[in-house]
Design a protein around this motif. Structure first.
Motif, PDB file in Angstrom:
ATOM      1  N   CYS A 189       0.851  -1.191   0.000  1.00 37.56           N
ATOM      2  CA  CYS A 189       0.000   0.000   0.000  1.00 37.56           C
ATOM      3  C   CYS A 189       0.885   1.239   0.000  1.00 37.56           C
ATOM      4  CB  CYS A 189      -0.890   0.017   1.233  1.00 37.56           C
ATOM      5  SG  CYS A 189      -1.838   1.542   1.344  1.00 37.56           S
ATOM      6  N   SER A 190       0.569   2.191  -0.880  1.00 37.28           N
ATOM      7  CA  SER A 190       1.424   3.372  -0.974  1.00 37.28           C
ATOM      8  C   SER A 190       1.007   4.492  -0.024  1.00 37.28           C
ATOM      9  CB  SER A 190       1.495   3.866  -2.413  1.00 37.28           C
ATOM     10  OG  SER A 190       0.218   3.966  -2.969  1.00 37.28           O
ATOM     11  N   HIS A 191      -0.064   4.306   0.729  1.00 39.36           N
ATOM     12  CA  HIS A 191      -0.387   5.299   1.755  1.00 39.36           C
ATOM     13  C   HIS A 191      -1.008   4.603   2.960  1.00 39.36           C
ATOM     14  CE1 HIS A 191      -3.440   5.179  -1.424  1.00 39.36           C
ATOM     15  NE2 HIS A 191      -4.283   5.058  -0.435  1.00 39.36           N
ATOM     16  N   PRO A 192      -0.202   3.756   3.625  1.00 41.82           N
ATOM     17  CA  PRO A 192      -0.740   2.964   4.730  1.00 41.82           C
ATOM     18  C   PRO A 192      -1.257   3.847   5.852  1.00 41.82           C
ATOM     19  CG  PRO A 192       1.658   2.859   4.717  1.00 41.82           C
ATOM     20  CD  PRO A 192       1.238   3.551   3.450  1.00 41.82           C
ATOM     21  N   GLY A 193      -2.293   3.380   6.494  1.00 40.10           N
ATOM     22  CA  GLY A 193      -2.821   4.087   7.655  1.00 40.10           C
ATOM     23  C   GLY A 193      -3.842   5.145   7.299  1.00 40.10           C
ATOM     24  N   GLU A 194      -3.993   5.437   6.005  1.00 38.38           N
ATOM     25  CA  GLU A 194      -5.011   6.408   5.612  1.00 38.38           C
ATOM     26  C   GLU A 194      -6.243   5.653   5.132  1.00 38.38           C
ATOM     27  OE1 GLU A 194      -3.264   9.226   2.824  1.00 38.38           O
ATOM     28  OE2 GLU A 194      -1.387   9.033   3.927  1.00 38.38           O
ATOM     29  N   SER A 195      -7.362   6.348   5.099  1.00 42.08           N
ATOM     30  CA  SER A 195      -8.569   5.654   4.661  1.00 42.08           C
ATOM     31  C   SER A 195      -8.447   5.377   3.169  1.00 42.08           C
ATOM     32  CB  SER A 195      -9.806   6.487   4.950  1.00 42.08           C
ATOM     33  OG  SER A 195      -9.898   7.535   4.015  1.00 42.08           O
ATOM     34  N   HIS A 196      -9.033   4.300   2.731  1.00 45.06           N
ATOM     35  CA  HIS A 196      -8.846   3.865   1.363  1.00 45.06           C
ATOM     36  C   HIS A 196     -10.033   4.109   0.482  1.00 45.06           C
ATOM     37  CE1 HIS A 196      -5.045   2.314   2.520  1.00 45.06           C
ATOM     38  NE2 HIS A 196      -4.812   2.107   1.252  1.00 45.06           N
ATOM     39  N   ARG A 197      -9.880   5.042  -0.416  1.00 41.99           N
ATOM     40  CA  ARG A 197     -10.950   5.353  -1.345  1.00 41.99           C
ATOM     41  C   ARG A 197     -10.357   5.358  -2.738  1.00 41.99           C
ATOM     42  NH1 ARG A 197     -14.947   7.880   1.254  1.00 41.99           N
ATOM     43  NH2 ARG A 197     -16.125   6.827  -0.340  1.00 41.99           N
ATOM     44  N   ALA A 203     -11.421   9.851  -3.931  1.00 43.58           N
ATOM     45  CA  ALA A 203     -12.620   9.702  -3.105  1.00 43.58           C
ATOM     46  C   ALA A 203     -13.857   9.786  -3.982  1.00 43.58           C
ATOM     47  CB  ALA A 203     -12.647  10.771  -2.029  1.00 43.58           C
ATOM     48  N   GLY A 204     -13.808  10.601  -5.034  1.00 45.39           N
ATOM     49  CA  GLY A 204     -14.976  10.809  -5.886  1.00 45.39           C
ATOM     50  C   GLY A 204     -15.515   9.524  -6.483  1.00 45.39           C
ATOM     51  N   VAL A 205     -14.591   8.689  -6.984  1.00 50.07           N
ATOM     52  CA  VAL A 205     -14.998   7.433  -7.614  1.00 50.07           C
ATOM     53  C   VAL A 205     -15.712   6.544  -6.602  1.00 50.07           C
ATOM     54  CG1 VAL A 205     -14.163   5.324  -8.720  1.00 50.07           C
ATOM     55  CG2 VAL A 205     -13.079   7.519  -9.260  1.00 50.07           C
ATOM     56  N   ALA A 206     -15.094   6.401  -5.431  1.00 46.66           N
ATOM     57  CA  ALA A 206     -15.668   5.544  -4.398  1.00 46.66           C
ATOM     58  C   ALA A 206     -17.022   6.087  -3.934  1.00 46.66           C
ATOM     59  CB  ALA A 206     -14.701   5.430  -3.221  1.00 46.66           C
ATOM     60  N   ASP A 207     -17.122   7.411  -3.798  1.00 47.84           N
ATOM     61  CA  ASP A 207     -18.383   8.019  -3.361  1.00 47.84           C
ATOM     62  C   ASP A 207     -19.503   7.723  -4.351  1.00 47.84           C
ATOM     63  OD1 ASP A 207     -17.246   9.032  -1.112  1.00 47.84           O
ATOM     64  OD2 ASP A 207     -16.955  11.069  -1.903  1.00 47.84           O
ATOM     65  N   THR A 208     -19.192   7.824  -5.638  1.00 51.17           N
ATOM     66  CA  THR A 208     -20.190   7.571  -6.669  1.00 51.17           C
ATOM     67  C   THR A 208     -20.699   6.139  -6.571  1.00 51.17           C
ATOM     68  OG1 THR A 208     -19.042   9.136  -8.095  1.00 51.17           O
ATOM     69  CG2 THR A 208     -20.617   7.661  -9.158  1.00 51.17           C
ATOM     70  N   ILE A 209     -19.771   5.202  -6.405  1.00 49.55           N
ATOM     71  CA  ILE A 209     -20.170   3.791  -6.322  1.00 49.55           C
ATOM     72  C   ILE A 209     -20.968   3.539  -5.045  1.00 49.55           C
ATOM     73  CG2 ILE A 209     -19.323   1.425  -6.081  1.00 49.55           C
ATOM     74  CD1 ILE A 209     -16.962   2.301  -7.890  1.00 49.55           C
ATOM     75  N   ALA A 210     -20.489   4.110  -3.940  1.00 51.24           N
ATOM     76  CA  ALA A 210     -21.184   3.917  -2.672  1.00 51.24           C
ATOM     77  C   ALA A 210     -22.607   4.479  -2.759  1.00 51.24           C
ATOM     78  CB  ALA A 210     -20.405   4.581  -1.533  1.00 51.24           C
ATOM     79  N   ALA A 211     -22.748   5.639  -3.419  1.00 52.07           N
ATOM     80  CA  ALA A 211     -24.073   6.254  -3.548  1.00 52.07           C
ATOM     81  C   ALA A 211     -24.990   5.355  -4.374  1.00 52.07           C
ATOM     82  CB  ALA A 211     -23.953   7.636  -4.187  1.00 52.07           C
ATOM     83  N   THR A 257     -26.000   2.432  -2.252  1.00 52.77           N
ATOM     84  CA  THR A 257     -26.981   2.827  -1.245  1.00 52.77           C
ATOM     85  C   THR A 257     -28.375   2.932  -1.863  1.00 52.77           C
ATOM     86  OG1 THR A 257     -25.263   4.021  -0.071  1.00 52.77           O
ATOM     87  CG2 THR A 257     -27.523   4.582   0.503  1.00 52.77           C
ATOM     88  N   ARG A 258     -28.433   3.478  -3.068  1.00 52.38           N
ATOM     89  CA  ARG A 258     -29.732   3.589  -3.752  1.00 52.38           C
ATOM     90  C   ARG A 258     -30.353   2.223  -3.984  1.00 52.38           C
ATOM     91  NH1 ARG A 258     -27.470   7.985  -6.464  1.00 52.38           N
ATOM     92  NH2 ARG A 258     -26.805   6.751  -8.254  1.00 52.38           N
ATOM     93  N   ARG A 259     -29.501   1.215  -4.115  1.00 53.83           N
ATOM     94  CA  ARG A 259     -30.003  -0.157  -4.301  1.00 53.83           C
ATOM     95  C   ARG A 259     -30.238  -0.834  -2.956  1.00 53.83           C
ATOM     96  NH1 ARG A 259     -32.100  -1.450  -8.367  1.00 53.83           N
ATOM     97  NH2 ARG A 259     -31.493  -3.626  -8.196  1.00 53.83           N
ATOM     98  N   GLY A 260     -30.079  -0.100  -1.871  1.00 56.37           N
ATOM     99  CA  GLY A 260     -30.259  -0.676  -0.541  1.00 56.37           C
ATOM    100  C   GLY A 260     -29.126  -1.603  -0.151  1.00 56.37           C
ATOM    101  N   PHE A 261     -27.996  -1.438  -0.820  1.00 57.21           N
ATOM    102  CA  PHE A 261     -26.850  -2.322  -0.593  1.00 57.21           C
ATOM    103  C   PHE A 261     -25.860  -1.629   0.331  1.00 57.21           C
ATOM    104  CE2 PHE A 261     -22.729  -4.107  -1.638  1.00 57.21           C
ATOM    105  CZ  PHE A 261     -22.996  -5.453  -1.821  1.00 57.21           C
ATOM    106  N   ALA A 262     -25.456  -2.332   1.397  1.00 56.48           N
ATOM    107  CA  ALA A 262     -24.476  -1.755   2.319  1.00 56.48           C
ATOM    108  C   ALA A 262     -23.080  -2.170   1.880  1.00 56.48           C
ATOM    109  CB  ALA A 262     -24.744  -2.221   3.745  1.00 56.48           C
ATOM    110  N   ALA A 263     -22.358  -1.264   1.233  1.00 59.46           N
ATOM    111  CA  ALA A 263     -21.022  -1.588   0.739  1.00 59.46           C
ATOM    112  C   ALA A 263     -20.039  -1.660   1.904  1.00 59.46           C
ATOM    113  CB  ALA A 263     -20.572  -0.546  -0.277  1.00 59.46           C
ATOM    114  N   ARG A 264     -19.218  -2.689   1.911  1.00 59.84           N
ATOM    115  CA  ARG A 264     -18.248  -2.861   2.989  1.00 59.84           C
ATOM    116  C   ARG A 264     -16.849  -2.525   2.498  1.00 59.84           C
ATOM    117  NH1 ARG A 264     -19.229  -8.069   4.196  1.00 59.84           N
ATOM    118  NH2 ARG A 264     -17.829  -8.665   2.531  1.00 59.84           N
TER     119      ARG A 264
END
Ligand SMILES: [Zn+2]
Ligand SMILES: [Zn+2]
Ligand SMILES: [Zn+2]
Length: 162
Positions: free
Chosen positions: A103-111, A129-137, A140-147
């Motif tokens: 990992c090239s940025h260990p200890g930081e949140s991964h998006r 973060a933008g890419v991950a946010d779009t997918i997470a959104a 969520t719209r599908r009622g899916f809890a992304a882990r």
């Protein structure tokens, strides 16, 4: 609180890769000290081997390299060391290659996501973060809890396109 973006360890040819390995080990020691985790010699060695290049390394290659070293490197022990490093965000598993990369940025949140070059095999980790946010959104719209999500993009890197 957010620090300026760290050098992204772009796997350019000719960079001093020893520094990448050193940085990774120092970051891991720091992170383990902060979390009160034991950074055993085997965990350290597995981290170094995963970081031996920017190409994802398969478990069998790791086992091969560790076989001759005296660190108690029976396969289950090595797999546990890999799990430890993954759980603590020090390495990532590249699913499509069934291999591991530092990992090239260990200890930081991964998006982020990975750019995987089909020519040289390097995997570069980018933050977005933008890419991950779009997918997470969408999830969520599908009622899916992304882990967890690991986005793997294949193609040809800038070096190999030259
Ligand atoms: Zn490097
Ligand atoms: Zn990472
Ligand atoms: Zn390449």
């Amino acid at each position: 609180m957010k620090k300026p973006a760290k050098h992204a360890h772009a796997p350019d040819k000719g960079h001093d890769h020893d520094h990448c390995i050193e940085d990774a080990v120092i970051a891991a020691e720091k992170l383990c000290a902060q979390k009160g985790l034991r950074f055993t010699p085997l965990r350290k060695r597995v981290l170094e081997l995963v970081w031996s290049s920017h190409k994802p390394v398969g478990a069998y290659a790791l086992l091969d390299q560790l076989r001759d070293e005296e660190l108690g490197s029976a396969p289950p022990t090595v797999y546990r060391a890999l799990d430890f490093l993954i759980e603590n965000g020090l390495i990532h598993r590249i699913e499509r290659m069934n291999a591991f990369v530092g990992c090239s940025h260990p200890g930081e949140s991964h998006r982020g996501f990975f750019l995987i070059c089909g020519e040289c095999g390097n995997a570069e980790e980018l933050e977005s973060a933008g890419v991950a946010d779009t997918i997470a959104a969408s999830a969520t719209r599908r009622g899916f809890a992304a882990r967890d999500m690991t986005l793997e993009v294949t193609g040809t890197c800038a070096e190999c396109r030259k």
